[in-house]
Design a protein around this motif. Structure first.
Motif, PDB file in Angstrom:
ATOM      1  N   GLU A 136       8.698 -10.321  -5.182  1.00 36.65           N
ATOM      2  CA  GLU A 136       8.406  -9.778  -3.850  1.00 36.65           C
ATOM      3  C   GLU A 136       6.909  -9.560  -3.633  1.00 36.65           C
ATOM      4  OE1 GLU A 136      10.951  -8.879  -5.633  1.00 36.65           O
ATOM      5  OE2 GLU A 136      12.701  -9.074  -4.319  1.00 36.65           O
ATOM      6  N   TYR A 137       6.202  -9.205  -4.703  1.00 33.82           N
ATOM      7  CA  TYR A 137       4.766  -8.985  -4.543  1.00 33.82           C
ATOM      8  C   TYR A 137       4.036 -10.294  -4.260  1.00 33.82           C
ATOM      9  CZ  TYR A 137       5.278  -4.175  -6.110  1.00 33.82           C
ATOM     10  OH  TYR A 137       5.626  -2.859  -6.222  1.00 33.82           O
ATOM     11  N   ALA A 178       4.834 -11.230  -0.721  1.00 37.64           N
ATOM     12  CA  ALA A 178       4.083 -10.412   0.242  1.00 37.64           C
ATOM     13  C   ALA A 178       2.652 -10.935   0.338  1.00 37.64           C
ATOM     14  CB  ALA A 178       4.102  -8.946  -0.182  1.00 37.64           C
ATOM     15  N   SER A 238       2.532 -14.170   2.313  1.00 37.76           N
ATOM     16  CA  SER A 238       2.724 -13.941   3.748  1.00 37.76           C
ATOM     17  C   SER A 238       1.506 -13.279   4.384  1.00 37.76           C
ATOM     18  CB  SER A 238       3.964 -13.078   4.000  1.00 37.76           C
ATOM     19  OG  SER A 238       5.115 -13.875   3.840  1.00 37.76           O
ATOM     20  N   LEU A 239       0.624 -12.754   3.543  1.00 36.98           N
ATOM     21  CA  LEU A 239      -0.614 -12.199   4.079  1.00 36.98           C
ATOM     22  C   LEU A 239      -1.738 -13.231   4.010  1.00 36.98           C
ATOM     23  CD1 LEU A 239      -0.333  -8.641   2.534  1.00 36.98           C
ATOM     24  CD2 LEU A 239      -0.291  -9.182   4.973  1.00 36.98           C
ATOM     25  N   HIS A 276      -5.056 -11.536  -7.431  1.00 36.50           N
ATOM     26  CA  HIS A 276      -4.838 -10.224  -6.813  1.00 36.50           C
ATOM     27  C   HIS A 276      -3.455  -9.635  -7.053  1.00 36.50           C
ATOM     28  CE1 HIS A 276      -8.664 -10.176  -4.691  1.00 36.50           C
ATOM     29  NE2 HIS A 276      -8.458 -11.439  -4.400  1.00 36.50           N
ATOM     30  N   TRP A 331      -4.236   3.353 -11.118  1.00 36.72           N
ATOM     31  CA  TRP A 331      -3.202   3.414 -10.080  1.00 36.72           C
ATOM     32  C   TRP A 331      -1.832   3.737 -10.642  1.00 36.72           C
ATOM     33  CZ3 TRP A 331       0.558  -0.160 -11.094  1.00 36.72           C
ATOM     34  CH2 TRP A 331       0.190  -1.257 -11.883  1.00 36.72           C
ATOM     35  N   GLU A 376      -1.363   7.736 -11.022  1.00 42.20           N
ATOM     36  CA  GLU A 376      -1.502   8.678  -9.909  1.00 42.20           C
ATOM     37  C   GLU A 376      -0.138   9.258  -9.494  1.00 42.20           C
ATOM     38  OE1 GLU A 376      -3.382   8.562  -5.478  1.00 42.20           O
ATOM     39  OE2 GLU A 376      -4.600   8.086  -7.225  1.00 42.20           O
ATOM     40  N   GLN A 377      -0.102  10.550  -9.313  1.00 45.27           N
ATOM     41  CA  GLN A 377       1.156  11.207  -8.974  1.00 45.27           C
ATOM     42  C   GLN A 377       1.334  11.331  -7.465  1.00 45.27           C
ATOM     43  OE1 GLN A 377       3.567  11.961 -11.240  1.00 45.27           O
ATOM     44  NE2 GLN A 377       2.127  10.762 -12.464  1.00 45.27           N
ATOM     45  N   PRO A 378       2.601  11.353  -6.985  1.00 42.49           N
ATOM     46  CA  PRO A 378       2.837  11.524  -5.550  1.00 42.49           C
ATOM     47  C   PRO A 378       2.201  12.804  -5.019  1.00 42.49           C
ATOM     48  CG  PRO A 378       4.870  10.938  -6.675  1.00 42.49           C
ATOM     49  CD  PRO A 378       3.845  11.150  -7.735  1.00 42.49           C
ATOM     50  N   VAL A 397       5.748 -10.186   7.168  1.00 41.50           N
ATOM     51  CA  VAL A 397       7.049  -9.687   6.732  1.00 41.50           C
ATOM     52  C   VAL A 397       6.948  -8.219   6.309  1.00 41.50           C
ATOM     53  CG1 VAL A 397       8.974 -10.047   5.140  1.00 41.50           C
ATOM     54  CG2 VAL A 397       7.599 -11.999   5.885  1.00 41.50           C
ATOM     55  N   PHE A 446       9.393  -5.493   4.315  1.00 38.28           N
ATOM     56  CA  PHE A 446      10.639  -5.388   3.569  1.00 38.28           C
ATOM     57  C   PHE A 446      11.214  -3.978   3.685  1.00 38.28           C
ATOM     58  CE2 PHE A 446       7.827  -8.407   1.567  1.00 38.28           C
ATOM     59  CZ  PHE A 446       8.631  -9.504   1.351  1.00 38.28           C
ATOM     60  N   ASN A 451       9.114  -0.566   0.232  1.00 33.88           N
ATOM     61  CA  ASN A 451       7.748  -0.970   0.507  1.00 33.88           C
ATOM     62  C   ASN A 451       7.254  -1.935  -0.558  1.00 33.88           C
ATOM     63  OD1 ASN A 451       5.133   0.008  -0.968  1.00 33.88           O
ATOM     64  ND2 ASN A 451       6.720   1.516  -1.403  1.00 33.88           N
ATOM     65  N   ARG A 452       6.468  -2.881  -0.110  1.00 36.46           N
ATOM     66  CA  ARG A 452       5.883  -3.879  -0.994  1.00 36.46           C
ATOM     67  C   ARG A 452       4.368  -3.766  -0.969  1.00 36.46           C
ATOM     68  NH1 ARG A 452       9.274  -4.861  -4.715  1.00 36.46           N
ATOM     69  NH2 ARG A 452      11.305  -5.232  -3.834  1.00 36.46           N
ATOM     70  N   LEU A 453       3.890  -2.565  -0.758  1.00 31.47           N
ATOM     71  CA  LEU A 453       2.453  -2.336  -0.898  1.00 31.47           C
ATOM     72  C   LEU A 453       2.099  -2.615  -2.350  1.00 31.47           C
ATOM     73  CD1 LEU A 453       2.330   1.070   0.995  1.00 31.47           C
ATOM     74  CD2 LEU A 453       1.342  -1.072   1.812  1.00 31.47           C
ATOM     75  N   PHE A 454       0.915  -3.161  -2.586  1.00 31.97           N
ATOM     76  CA  PHE A 454       0.510  -3.425  -3.953  1.00 31.97           C
ATOM     77  C   PHE A 454       0.137  -2.099  -4.612  1.00 31.97           C
ATOM     78  CE2 PHE A 454      -0.945  -7.326  -1.584  1.00 31.97           C
ATOM     79  CZ  PHE A 454       0.167  -8.082  -1.933  1.00 31.97           C
ATOM     80  N   PRO A 455       0.877  -1.679  -5.640  1.00 30.63           N
ATOM     81  CA  PRO A 455       0.638  -0.353  -6.218  1.00 30.63           C
ATOM     82  C   PRO A 455      -0.742  -0.227  -6.852  1.00 30.63           C
ATOM     83  CG  PRO A 455       2.518  -1.440  -7.285  1.00 30.63           C
ATOM     84  CD  PRO A 455       1.980  -2.398  -6.287  1.00 30.63           C
ATOM     85  N   SER A 486       1.597   5.034  -4.552  1.00 29.44           N
ATOM     86  CA  SER A 486       2.490   5.964  -5.238  1.00 29.44           C
ATOM     87  C   SER A 486       2.228   7.409  -4.831  1.00 29.44           C
ATOM     88  CB  SER A 486       2.322   5.816  -6.753  1.00 29.44           C
ATOM     89  OG  SER A 486       0.982   6.099  -7.117  1.00 29.44           O
ATOM     90  N   ARG A 523      -0.639  -2.736   7.294  1.00 35.93           N
ATOM     91  CA  ARG A 523      -1.104  -3.924   6.583  1.00 35.93           C
ATOM     92  C   ARG A 523      -0.719  -5.193   7.340  1.00 35.93           C
ATOM     93  NH1 ARG A 523       0.885  -5.295   0.488  1.00 35.93           N
ATOM     94  NH2 ARG A 523       2.874  -5.637   1.520  1.00 35.93           N
ATOM     95  N   LEU A 524       0.487  -5.166   7.901  1.00 31.42           N
ATOM     96  CA  LEU A 524       0.956  -6.309   8.680  1.00 31.42           C
ATOM     97  C   LEU A 524       0.115  -6.481   9.944  1.00 31.42           C
ATOM     98  CD1 LEU A 524       3.384  -8.317   8.713  1.00 31.42           C
ATOM     99  CD2 LEU A 524       4.447  -6.756  10.324  1.00 31.42           C
TER     100      LEU A 524
END
Ligand SMILES: Nc1ncnc2c1ncn2[C@@H]1O[C@H](COP(=O)(O)OP(=O)(O)O)[C@@H](O)[C@H]1O
Ligand SMILES: [Mg+2]
Lengths: 251, 282
Positions: free
Chosen positions: A146-147, A150, A153-154, A164, A245, A248-250, B103, B105, B108-112, B153, B167-168
């Protein structure tokens, strides 16, 4: 970390010299030099050029071999992890070479390589190379599709997706491999230096044995331990800095 | 079925093109069939599906879970190759992902490993078109100012979804493909997100294909609601949502909304029952 855990950890470190002191004081291990004797020898060694040359030599050998190993193993591992063709082409051969104990390479490399220096570096390189390679492969295979989707698609092309997405998400696994690899690089270096001779902490320790200066053996061991721990710490620090990254905590 | 069908009669493959309408982002799904694992399990996810989505139209794709909605979306996105048939975007056959087709999803498909700002600037960076301050203003619009340097996160689920929408948008796609983007959010956050999406869509002229299994969400947002059959997926019914825009979440209380909802529900109920029977049979 709470103070009780810190105390226990300090105790763990202190137990080594204490046991050592007890063992030598009561003659539990024949030939074991007393701590005071070793401290005296250590101070004396610090004034000798030979000690410093050995230390610097070994450090340079480890760092250079490690960097070369990482520079080759990381891209190779990423390619093997992502492209089946590439994996089929290279991985079986590498898997055949991997189980060979590094020491077994020493006579052969001394024979075929023009300098003992190169053969020591090669053995050290092998120690770091395989753990980094295997972890990188595993990390690259674990990247969720999925990454990459994504990213595409960008507008990312395949090189950009590699740079990246695949590489950064494999980084935690790569760093785990580098920590193991750094440890094995030292193991192999010392073994190679003992056999191949010349200079270095391995040679210093071994020649202390052959010349009967037992405190110097311990000086060698301690120095190797300190440098090994320091280089692992260095790798860990680089790791923390690069994959901050992941920790890192929520909010 | 579609108001755009009339433009396709002179050619068997080309749908409405930017030349004929002056707008971009038209999607034409022709005879789409997707079979997973054709040699083994042979799962027919979508069969002979036809659907046209006009440029700048907002279409919701509604259907019971497992009916092939995500499969359709992944074919449009260019992630999957159709087993048969084709997807056209502005008359061109889709063969791979493209930044014109963005797209979102469900999870989330943000790059962590990138900060929120780096995530938002990812698309523009890929084609060297970063504009100073643009990421900040989009994040600001999404209510995420002050989180530029945070990692994904560190954000709540609703904020992550907003960041993903940001981002989109930063990549300025013609088409937004959204696969149940709000279904994991709590009711209140979901409503805020729906409102944001409507705002953005009403302003920016983009085509939206929005997948959901939530009937009210589909009617609230879309110009047309396409209801799919149980697997293998096909178009079962198309409901024109003739509720005026701009809409806000209050329209759910109107009579017209209730009528449309009942109609959609009765279609979907039928299909959901069929889907259940399928599962029992399997
Ligand atoms: N990669 C796959 N391999 C095999 N079957 C799949 C795969 N992906 C989806 N399916 C099956 O295809 C059908 C449609 O899936 P999907 O498009 O995800 O449905 P929806 O999004 O409507 O819930 C489901 O029965 C699902 O189990
Ligand atoms: Mg789905």
């Amino acid at each position: 970390m709470d103070s009780r855990r810190r105390l226990v950890r300090v105790g763990s470190i202190l137990s080594v010299p204490i046991l050592w002191f007890v063992a030598s004081r009561f003659g539990l291990l024949a030939g074991l030099p007393a701590p005071v004797e070793v401290v005296d020898t250590y101070v004396a060694e610090l004034y000798r050029d030979d000690f410093w040359i050995s230390t610097i030599r070994s450090t340079i050998r480890v760092l250079a071999s490690f960097v070369i190993a990482a520079v080759i193993a990381i891209p190779l591992g990423l390619l093997i992890g992502r492209y089946t063709v590439f994996a089929d082409l290279t991985f079986p051969a590498l898997e055949m070479l991997r189980p060979i104990p590094p020491i077994a390479w020493i006579p052969f490399t001394i024979l075929v390589l023009p300098a003992a220096e190169l053969s020591i570096m090669f053995i050290t390189f092998l120690g770091a190379f395989f753990p980094i390679l295997l972890n990188t492969i595993q990390g690259a295979r674990g990247v969720e599709v999925e990454y990459s989707r994504a990213a595409q698609s960008l507008g990312a092309d395949s090189y950009q997706t590699f740079r990246h997405v695949i590489y950064p998400s494999a980084l935690p696994a790569i760093h785990a491999g580098m920590i193991v690899g750094m440890g094995l690089a030292w193991v192999n270096l010392i073994a190679a230096e003992m056999v191949a001779g010349g200079t270095g902490l391995g040679f210093l320790t071994w020649s202390a044995y052959t010349s009967g200066s037992y405190p110097t053996i311990i000086v060698g061991i301690i120095t190797i331990g300190i440098l090994g721990a320091a280089s692992s710490m260095l790798v860990r620090m680089i790791g923390h800095w690069q994959v901050d990254w992941a920790t890192e905590q929520p909010a | 079925m579609s108001k755009h069908d009339s433009t396709t009669d002179d050619s068997t493959t080309a749908g409405p093109t930017p030349e004929t309408t002056g707008k971009t982002g038209a999607i034409d799904i022709n005879d789409l069939t997707k079979i997973y694992d054709p040699e083994g399990e042979h799962v027919v996810a979508v069969q002979d599906m036809d659907l046209s989505v006009g440029a700048e139209e907002f279409v919701a794709l509604l259907g019971p879970s497992g009916c092939g909605k995500s499969t359709v979306l992944e074919c449009i996105a260019g992630y999957l190759d159709p087993t048969d048939g084709e997807v056209l975007v502005d008359g061109n056959r889709v063969s791979k992902p493209d930044p014109k087709r963005g797209v979102v999803f469900q999870e989330n498909r943000l790059f962590p490993w990138k900060t929120i700002k780096e995530n938002v600037e990812f698309g523009p960076r890929m084609h060297d078109s970063i504009e100073e301050g643009r990421a900040e203003s989009i994040l600001d619009e999404m209510g995420l100012d002050g989180f530029e340097e945070a990692y994904p996160s560190g954000l709540s689920g609703g904020m992550q979804q907003r960041a993903e929408l940001a981002r989109l948008l930063a990549n300025d796609p013609d088409i937004m493909l959204m696969d149940e983007p709000f279904s994991a959010l709590d009711a209140l956050t979901k409503e805020i997100m729906q409102k944001k999406l409507l705002e953005v869509w009403e302003r920016d002229n983009r085509t939206v294909l929005f997948i959901t299994h939530d009937v009210e969400e589909a009617i609230l947002l879309a110009d047309r609601v396409v209801v799919m059959t149980a697997r293998p997926g096909q178009v079962k019914d198309v409901i024109d949502v003739d509720i005026e825009r701009p809409r806000d979440p209050e329209v759910v209380t109107t009579d017209r909304f209730t009528e449309l909802r009942e109609r959609a529900l009765s279609v979907i109920r039928e299909e959901a029952e069929r889907a259940l029977e399928q599962e029992d049979g399997a």
